[in-house]
Design a protein around this motif. Structure first.
Motif, PDB file in Angstrom:
ATOM      1  N   UNK A 181      -4.158  12.933  -2.502  1.00 47.99           N
ATOM      2  CA  UNK A 181      -4.678  11.217  -3.016  1.00 47.99           C
ATOM      3  C   UNK A 181      -3.987  10.586  -4.275  1.00 47.99           C
ATOM      4  N   UNK A 182      -3.755   9.541  -3.836  1.00 53.48           N
ATOM      5  CA  UNK A 182      -2.888   9.655  -5.250  1.00 53.48           C
ATOM      6  C   UNK A 182      -4.328   7.549  -5.534  1.00 53.48           C
ATOM      7  N   UNK A 183      -3.676   7.337  -6.838  1.00 58.38           N
ATOM      8  CA  UNK A 183      -4.279   5.742  -7.057  1.00 58.38           C
ATOM      9  C   UNK A 183      -3.445   5.310  -6.455  1.00 58.38           C
ATOM     10  N   UNK A 184      -4.485   4.121  -5.618  1.00 58.51           N
ATOM     11  CA  UNK A 184      -3.889   2.867  -4.612  1.00 58.51           C
ATOM     12  C   UNK A 184      -4.749   1.088  -5.379  1.00 58.51           C
ATOM     13  N   UNK A 185      -5.520   2.053  -6.806  1.00 56.18           N
ATOM     14  CA  UNK A 185      -5.978   0.549  -7.569  1.00 56.18           C
ATOM     15  C   UNK A 185      -5.377   0.280  -8.623  1.00 56.18           C
ATOM     16  N   UNK A 186      -5.549  -0.423  -9.478  1.00 54.58           N
ATOM     17  CA  UNK A 186      -5.589  -1.145 -11.024  1.00 54.58           C
ATOM     18  C   UNK A 186      -7.052  -0.121 -11.643  1.00 54.58           C
ATOM     19  N   UNK A 187      -6.979   0.892 -12.742  1.00 55.97           N
ATOM     20  CA  UNK A 187      -8.005   1.198 -13.160  1.00 55.97           C
ATOM     21  C   UNK A 187      -9.036   0.300 -14.401  1.00 55.97           C
ATOM     22  N   UNK A 188      -7.897  -0.519 -14.478  1.00 60.68           N
ATOM     23  CA  UNK A 188      -7.832  -1.162 -15.949  1.00 60.68           C
ATOM     24  C   UNK A 188      -8.448  -2.761 -15.574  1.00 60.68           C
ATOM     25  N   UNK A 189      -8.954  -2.996 -14.362  1.00 60.90           N
ATOM     26  CA  UNK A 189      -9.342  -4.502 -13.904  1.00 60.90           C
ATOM     27  C   UNK A 189     -11.215  -4.520 -13.983  1.00 60.90           C
ATOM     28  N   UNK A 190     -11.771  -3.258 -13.907  1.00 61.03           N
ATOM     29  CA  UNK A 190     -12.886  -2.694 -14.496  1.00 61.03           C
ATOM     30  C   UNK A 190     -13.806  -2.429 -13.022  1.00 61.03           C
ATOM     31  N   UNK A 191     -13.485  -3.034 -11.962  1.00 56.27           N
ATOM     32  CA  UNK A 191     -13.440  -3.151 -10.384  1.00 56.27           C
ATOM     33  C   UNK A 191     -14.628  -2.122 -10.722  1.00 56.27           C
TER      34      UNK A 191
END
Length: 541
Positions: free
Chosen positions: A363-373
């Motif tokens: 699998x791989x990232x599909x969203x930002x890590x920097x958003x703080x979510x």
């Protein structure tokens, strides 16, 4: 035409005139900005050659190996002794042998460079401390590179006692690096997994994890622009074979179309905290392009997966039903994990399965890590990984052989609508209702998909097109089978649902896409009545 290298040695690019994808601008930035780094990437992604490039730069300088690269006229650092260790070469079952090999490598290095004051110790951290202390005392420093730091941990996920012993050795090694910081010019550590209990992020807290830092997210892996620039001759050859024209007559449009096909199969990996930059699998791209010369045709094989297979920890969790295969059948489905479990996994013994799938490249990232979510989305990177992983997981889940052949005839290649539906019903009759209760359209669709994948068929669920989403699409060499599936619990409802499926196929024109093939479209209804439990209502459209 230059040769493509599958080697882990940077000097081979020069001595054997291999094609080198120039990453030296990013390496220059890394070496100027950081002193101690850790980066995790899936296996066969280019970690070793990246370390070897850094080691060559420090140990030998730019001439002659870096001639023609970005860094050649910009690097002014003097040379340094380089100690590179790969834990892949060390024992994963014998603690004493692991320690003996580590201590031997430290002592061999000390002897090679005449490090005054070094004394070999019976412990790994003792010998390492002696080396670094001696260097510090003489105002000397070294470059230390450790490849695949987590090899022993991954190998012992089923042996907690041995896992803990290796974990403690690793903990002491990184604590030593922090104690003797002055003796380190540069330290780089690579691995597949990011684990807090390995103490890279605790006792070795001055080691910076750059695994998802945007500035270095394309350091390992190929970009589309890099492939087009450095592999243009191979792209032209592939395009010529694909379009049945001469190499001299291929067009930019055709080359870009070939790049898009390569991207569909091997691109899509994202290691960027901002979710902006992606890379191709280096192993898959290199093997794909190399195969063009050998086969004299275009063949999109499953190179990376065939080389790596399914990690044993995942295979065991599938068998223990800790992983629900149905969660992975829709290739476009996003899988959610908590931010904390993604960023701060503590141990391979209790890591979130989806996080492990991401760290190992499935699998791989599909969203930002920097958003703080608090929630992070993961998904499949490309066709190669989706097809291969779900097929192998299906085999593990079913624990039995499946086949699409009946009386020597491949039903998917040669069968008519009735024979295809009969094959599906045969598959559904093998269902263990306590494990796979067929109580919804998605469960029936999922089980058929699992069965076909276990048989090696290329089948996808919930396939999007410009007009809608088909339930199942089975791709064969010369045939495309599209199934629109409905669920009913009685005969009257089954007839109504069948009409809905027929109209849906007609209105949305499922399967009428390039490349054109023989198209078989079937509207089908699974009747869940306990006296039926089969697809009895169906019609070819």
């Amino acid at each position: 035409m230059k040769t493509i290298s599958i080697s882990g040695s940077f000097t081979d690019f020069f001595s054997r005139n291999y094609i080198y994808i120039d990453k030296t601008e990013t390496i220059y930035k890394l070496l100027k900005m950081q002193k101690k780094v850790f980066i995790s990437r899936p296996r066969r992604f280019g970690k070793s050659v990246t370390l070897d490039t850094i080691g060559t730069l420090f140990e030998k300088g730019v001439a002659p190996y870096f001639k023609g690269t970005w860094i050649y006229d910009k690097w002014t650092e003097p040379t340094y002794p380089v100690l590179k260790i790969s834990f892949l070469d060390y024992s994963v079952t014998d603690i004493n042998e692991f320690k003996r090999r580590f201590i031997k490598d430290i002592s061999t290095f000390a002897k090679k460079y005449n490090v005054e004051g070094y004394r070999e110790d019976i412990e790994t951290d003792g010998s390492l401390a002696s080396l670094l202390y001696a260097l510090k005392e003489h105002n000397q420093s070294i470059v230390f590179l450790i490849d695949e730091y987590d090899c022993q941990l991954v190998a012992n996920i089923d042996n907690p006692n041995l896992y803990e012993k290796f974990r403690e050795i690793i903990r002491r090694i990184y604590a030593t690096f922090k104690t003797y910081n002055e003796a380190i010019k540069f330290l780089a550590v690579t691995g597949v997994t990011r684990l807090k209990d390995a103490t890279i992020f605790s006792v070795g807290s001055d080691i910076v994890d750059i695994s998802n830092k945007s500035a270095y997210s394309q350091l390992i892996g190929f970009t589309k622009e890099e492939i087009k620039t450095f592999y243009i001759d191979y792209l032209k050859l592939a395009t010529a074979y694909e379009n049945n024209v001469s190499v001299d007559n291929v067009t930019d449009t055709q080359i870009n179309a070939m790049l898009d096909k390569i991207a569909y199969n091997y691109d899509g990996y994202c290691f960027d905290e901002d979710y902006e930059k992606k890379v191709f699998s280096t192993w898959s791209v290199n093997n794909f392009l190399q195969s063009i010369l050998e086969k004299e045709k275009v063949h999109f094989g499953d190179y990376w997966f065939d080389n790596g297979g399914l990690p044993s920890i995942l295979a065991k969790n599938i068998e223990k039903s800790k992983i629900n295969l149905f969660d992975y059948l829709n290739k476009d489905h996003l899988i959610e994990v908590s931010r904390n479990s993604f960023l701060n996994p503590t141990s391979l013994l209790d890591i979130d399965n989806n996080v492990l799938l991401c760290q190992t490249g499935y699998l791989t990232l599909r969203s930002s890590l920097s958003s703080g979510d608090s929630i992070i989305s993961l998904g499949f990177p490309n066709r190669e990984v989706y097809d291969s992983l779900t097929q192998l997981m299906a085999i593990k889940a079913l624990k039995k052989e499946t086949s699409v052949n009946v009386d020597g005839k491949n039903i998917l290649d040669e069968g008519n609508a009735k024979q295809i539906i009969d094959l599906f019903n045969t598959a559904l009759n093998t269902v263990s209702y306590d494990k796979f209760p067929l109580n919804s359209e998605s469960s029936v669709q999922g089980y058929i998909c699992i069965y076909l994948k276990a048989a090696g068929a290329k089948v996808s669920a919930e396939v999007h097109s410009s007009k809608g989403r088909a339930d199942l699409v089975i791709e064969r060499l010369h045939r495309r089978i599209v199934i629109e599936l409905k669920y009913a619990d009685s005969d009257p409802l089954a007839k109504t649902k069948l009409n809905e499926a027929i109209e849906q196929i007609k209105n949305r024109d499922y399967g009428n896409v390039l490349p054109q093939k023989e198209l078989i479209r079937i509207a089908a209804v699974y009747n869940a009545d306990p006296h039926v439990r089969a697809i009895r209502e169906y019609q070819q459209v």
